[in-house]
Design a protein around this motif. Structure first.
Motif, PDB file in Angstrom:
ATOM      1  N   ARG A 134       3.975 -28.470 -28.122  1.00 41.38           N
ATOM      2  CA  ARG A 134       3.294 -29.363 -27.174  1.00 41.38           C
ATOM      3  C   ARG A 134       3.697 -30.825 -27.320  1.00 41.38           C
ATOM      4  N   PHE A 135       4.735 -31.122 -28.085  1.00 41.17           N
ATOM      5  CA  PHE A 135       5.057 -32.501 -28.413  1.00 41.17           C
ATOM      6  C   PHE A 135       6.473 -32.874 -27.994  1.00 41.17           C
ATOM      7  N   ASP A 136       6.638 -34.157 -27.629  1.00 43.76           N
ATOM      8  CA  ASP A 136       7.970 -34.665 -27.296  1.00 43.76           C
ATOM      9  C   ASP A 136       8.812 -34.812 -28.559  1.00 43.76           C
ATOM     10  N   THR A 137       8.173 -35.149 -29.660  1.00 39.08           N
ATOM     11  CA  THR A 137       8.838 -35.217 -30.960  1.00 39.08           C
ATOM     12  C   THR A 137       7.819 -34.868 -32.030  1.00 39.08           C
ATOM     13  N   THR A 138       8.280 -34.175 -33.064  1.00 36.81           N
ATOM     14  CA  THR A 138       7.450 -33.882 -34.228  1.00 36.81           C
ATOM     15  C   THR A 138       8.061 -34.587 -35.432  1.00 36.81           C
ATOM     16  N   PHE A 139       7.263 -35.438 -36.075  1.00 34.57           N
ATOM     17  CA  PHE A 139       7.712 -36.120 -37.284  1.00 34.57           C
ATOM     18  C   PHE A 139       7.227 -35.350 -38.508  1.00 34.57           C
ATOM     19  N   LEU A 140       8.187 -34.935 -39.322  1.00 36.78           N
ATOM     20  CA  LEU A 140       7.857 -34.266 -40.567  1.00 36.78           C
ATOM     21  C   LEU A 140       7.909 -35.287 -41.692  1.00 36.78           C
ATOM     22  N   VAL A 141       6.778 -35.481 -42.348  1.00 37.54           N
ATOM     23  CA  VAL A 141       6.693 -36.437 -43.447  1.00 37.54           C
ATOM     24  C   VAL A 141       7.114 -35.707 -44.718  1.00 37.54           C
ATOM     25  N   CYS A 142       8.128 -36.232 -45.371  1.00 37.30           N
ATOM     26  CA  CYS A 142       8.789 -35.501 -46.446  1.00 37.30           C
ATOM     27  C   CYS A 142       8.901 -36.359 -47.705  1.00 37.30           C
ATOM     28  N   GLU A 143       8.378 -35.869 -48.799  1.00 30.26           N
ATOM     29  CA  GLU A 143       8.557 -36.518 -50.089  1.00 30.26           C
ATOM     30  C   GLU A 143       9.920 -36.127 -50.675  1.00 30.26           C
ATOM     31  N   PRO A 144      10.451 -36.921 -51.580  1.00 31.78           N
ATOM     32  CA  PRO A 144      11.733 -36.573 -52.207  1.00 31.78           C
ATOM     33  C   PRO A 144      11.543 -35.559 -53.327  1.00 31.78           C
ATOM     34  N   THR A 145      11.075 -34.368 -52.962  1.00 29.78           N
ATOM     35  CA  THR A 145      10.855 -33.286 -53.922  1.00 29.78           C
ATOM     36  C   THR A 145      11.399 -31.990 -53.344  1.00 29.78           C
ATOM     37  N   VAL A 146      11.674 -31.033 -54.203  1.00 27.24           N
ATOM     38  CA  VAL A 146      12.197 -29.739 -53.766  1.00 27.24           C
ATOM     39  C   VAL A 146      11.195 -29.029 -52.861  1.00 27.24           C
ATOM     40  N   ARG A 147       9.933 -29.055 -53.223  1.00 29.29           N
ATOM     41  CA  ARG A 147       8.919 -28.369 -52.408  1.00 29.29           C
ATOM     42  C   ARG A 147       8.813 -28.983 -51.018  1.00 29.29           C
ATOM     43  N   SER A 148       8.858 -30.288 -50.953  1.00 28.41           N
ATOM     44  CA  SER A 148       8.688 -30.947 -49.666  1.00 28.41           C
ATOM     45  C   SER A 148       9.889 -30.709 -48.752  1.00 28.41           C
ATOM     46  N   GLU A 168      16.707 -45.779 -54.679  1.00 26.22           N
ATOM     47  CA  GLU A 168      17.824 -45.257 -53.888  1.00 26.22           C
ATOM     48  C   GLU A 168      18.105 -43.787 -54.200  1.00 26.22           C
ATOM     49  N   SER A 169      17.792 -43.351 -55.409  1.00 23.46           N
ATOM     50  CA  SER A 169      18.017 -41.941 -55.731  1.00 23.46           C
ATOM     51  C   SER A 169      17.117 -41.032 -54.899  1.00 23.46           C
ATOM     52  N   ASP A 170      15.918 -41.512 -54.579  1.00 25.43           N
ATOM     53  CA  ASP A 170      15.029 -40.748 -53.699  1.00 25.43           C
ATOM     54  C   ASP A 170      15.626 -40.642 -52.293  1.00 25.43           C
ATOM     55  N   VAL A 171      16.172 -41.750 -51.814  1.00 26.15           N
ATOM     56  CA  VAL A 171      16.800 -41.747 -50.490  1.00 26.15           C
ATOM     57  C   VAL A 171      18.000 -40.808 -50.475  1.00 26.15           C
ATOM     58  N   ASP A 172      18.799 -40.856 -51.521  1.00 31.55           N
ATOM     59  CA  ASP A 172      19.968 -39.971 -51.606  1.00 31.55           C
ATOM     60  C   ASP A 172      19.542 -38.506 -51.596  1.00 31.55           C
ATOM     61  N   PHE A 173      18.460 -38.210 -52.309  1.00 35.78           N
ATOM     62  CA  PHE A 173      17.956 -36.835 -52.349  1.00 35.78           C
ATOM     63  C   PHE A 173      17.550 -36.370 -50.957  1.00 35.78           C
ATOM     64  N   LEU A 174      16.820 -37.219 -50.241  1.00 29.26           N
ATOM     65  CA  LEU A 174      16.397 -36.857 -48.893  1.00 29.26           C
ATOM     66  C   LEU A 174      17.603 -36.681 -47.964  1.00 29.26           C
ATOM     67  N   ARG A 175      18.539 -37.603 -48.030  1.00 24.45           N
ATOM     68  CA  ARG A 175      19.725 -37.498 -47.184  1.00 24.45           C
ATOM     69  C   ARG A 175      20.497 -36.208 -47.466  1.00 24.45           C
ATOM     70  N   GLU A 176      20.573 -35.847 -48.747  1.00 23.17           N
ATOM     71  CA  GLU A 176      21.296 -34.636 -49.117  1.00 23.17           C
ATOM     72  C   GLU A 176      20.666 -33.399 -48.492  1.00 23.17           C
ATOM     73  N   HIS A 177      19.324 -33.378 -48.405  1.00 25.31           N
ATOM     74  CA  HIS A 177      18.628 -32.158 -47.993  1.00 25.31           C
ATOM     75  C   HIS A 177      18.209 -32.136 -46.523  1.00 25.31           C
ATOM     76  N   VAL A 178      18.029 -33.288 -45.902  1.00 23.00           N
ATOM     77  CA  VAL A 178      17.603 -33.268 -44.494  1.00 23.00           C
ATOM     78  C   VAL A 178      18.654 -33.852 -43.556  1.00 23.00           C
TER      79      VAL A 178
END
Length: 324
Positions: free
Chosen positions: A173-187, A215-225
């Motif tokens: 039902r949405f034009d965009t869905t934002f997924l809020v993601c922590e820099p963790t494997v589970r998230s 920056e390591s958190d950002v790198d982790f997110l970029r790697e996975h998403v």
């Protein structure tokens, strides 16, 4: 535009939904927010005292009234009792306008800092062991099916946590869905699960990183998403103050975090409105529900509630019936 905030429990989706709603309202937009999570915290995140938040009217309790209102004199719907959470509008249905004064929203929403908020309501003692939370969020899905949002109007839904958000057709039902993601494997695991479901149903998703320290958190997110990452929010003194009951003006949010909100809005706006897809998906999931269980329970073919020629959109506002 219609937008959802989803994510793993504890990821900060309610916080991000509240910040986004407050930012848009502060910029002069019309904002209608809905708390559709089993843990009802959006009112407090927007700045309401907890003792006042528990007394808000709930969509779950108003579901019979909502059905009767939306049904209008649609000849394809024999009674409000035969409306499912997926029942789409048709000729004679009442549409919902996001602007102030809409008759159904007027009584079921409360203004908090320029944001109109509706809550589904949490579990009560009578619900425990006999009802699932989707019996309450059905009111949200029905409203979303009937809302016609115009430029400068935003519907923001704080969804139930985890994969439960995909347990009904509401995720379309949405034009965009934002997924809020922590820099963790589970998230990021939740992101990958969401991404698979979204791709199957042409649902547009984007990721906002949260609780990013370095920056390591950002790198982790970029790697996975990958390219789904539109920005990230660091640890915030502004958010911490709010969690301690001190709600500052949204313009006091850290500049880098404000930029993330504005980037998210720009991405949302760039999606544009696709009323044909919105209507097609509504028809698809209503047909699924009717065939799976709804028609048998009602003793009637509820897929006949679908008018294949009826496409939701602003062109209908001039002719749709209104109850004042």
């Amino acid at each position: 535009m219609k937008v959802a905030f989803v994510g793993k429990g504890g990821s900060g989706k309610t916080t991000l939904a509240s910040l986004f709603a407050r930012r848009l309202a502060r910029q002069g937009n019309t904002v209608f927010a809905i708390d559709a999570d089993v843990n009802q915290h959006l009112a407090c995140a927007l700045g309401m005292a907890e003792m006042d938040a528990v007394a808000l009217p709930t969509l779950g309790d108003a579901l019979p009234r909502i059905k009767e209102h939306l049904r209008g004199d649609n000849p394809r719907i024999a009674s409000a009792e035969q409306m499912l959470k997926t029942t789409p509008p048709g000729p004679g249905s009442r549409l919902v306008r996001v602007a102030a004064g809409d008759p159904i929203l007027r009584d079921l929403t409360t203004e908090i800092g320029g944001v109109r908020l509706a809550v589904t309501g949490g579990f009560t003692e009578n619900d425990l062991g006999v009802a699932c939370y989707h019996s309450k969020t059905g009111a949200v899905e029905l409203l979303l099916n009937h809302i016609v949002d115009l430029p400068g109007q935003y519907v923001i839904v704080d969804m139930i946590a985890g994969a439960e958000a995909f347990a009904s057709g509401m995720f379309t039902r949405f034009d965009t869905t934002f997924l809020v993601c922590e820099p963790t494997v589970r998230s990021v695991g939740v992101f990958k699960q969401y991404a698979g479901y979204a791709a199957d149903f042409d649902v547009r998703i984007a990721v906002i990183g949260n609780k990013v320290d370095d920056e390591s958190d950002v790198d982790f997110l970029r790697e996975h998403v990958g390219d789904a990452l539109v920005g990230w929010v660091g640890r915030s003194a502004f958010v911490k103050a709010g969690e301690r009951g001190k709600h500052l003006d949204i313009t006091d949010l850290e500049p880098a975090n404000l930029t993330v909100l504005d980037t998210a809005k720009a991405l949302l706006d760039s999606a544009g409105k696709d009323w044909i897809k919105f209507t097609r998906q509504a028809h698809e999931f209503h047909r699924r529900n009717a065939e799976a269980w709804g028609s048998e329970r009602a003793g009637a073919d509820l897929s006949a509630q679908i008018d294949p020629e009826y496409v939701l959109g602003p062109q209908l506002l001039e002719t749709a019936p209104v109850l004042r």
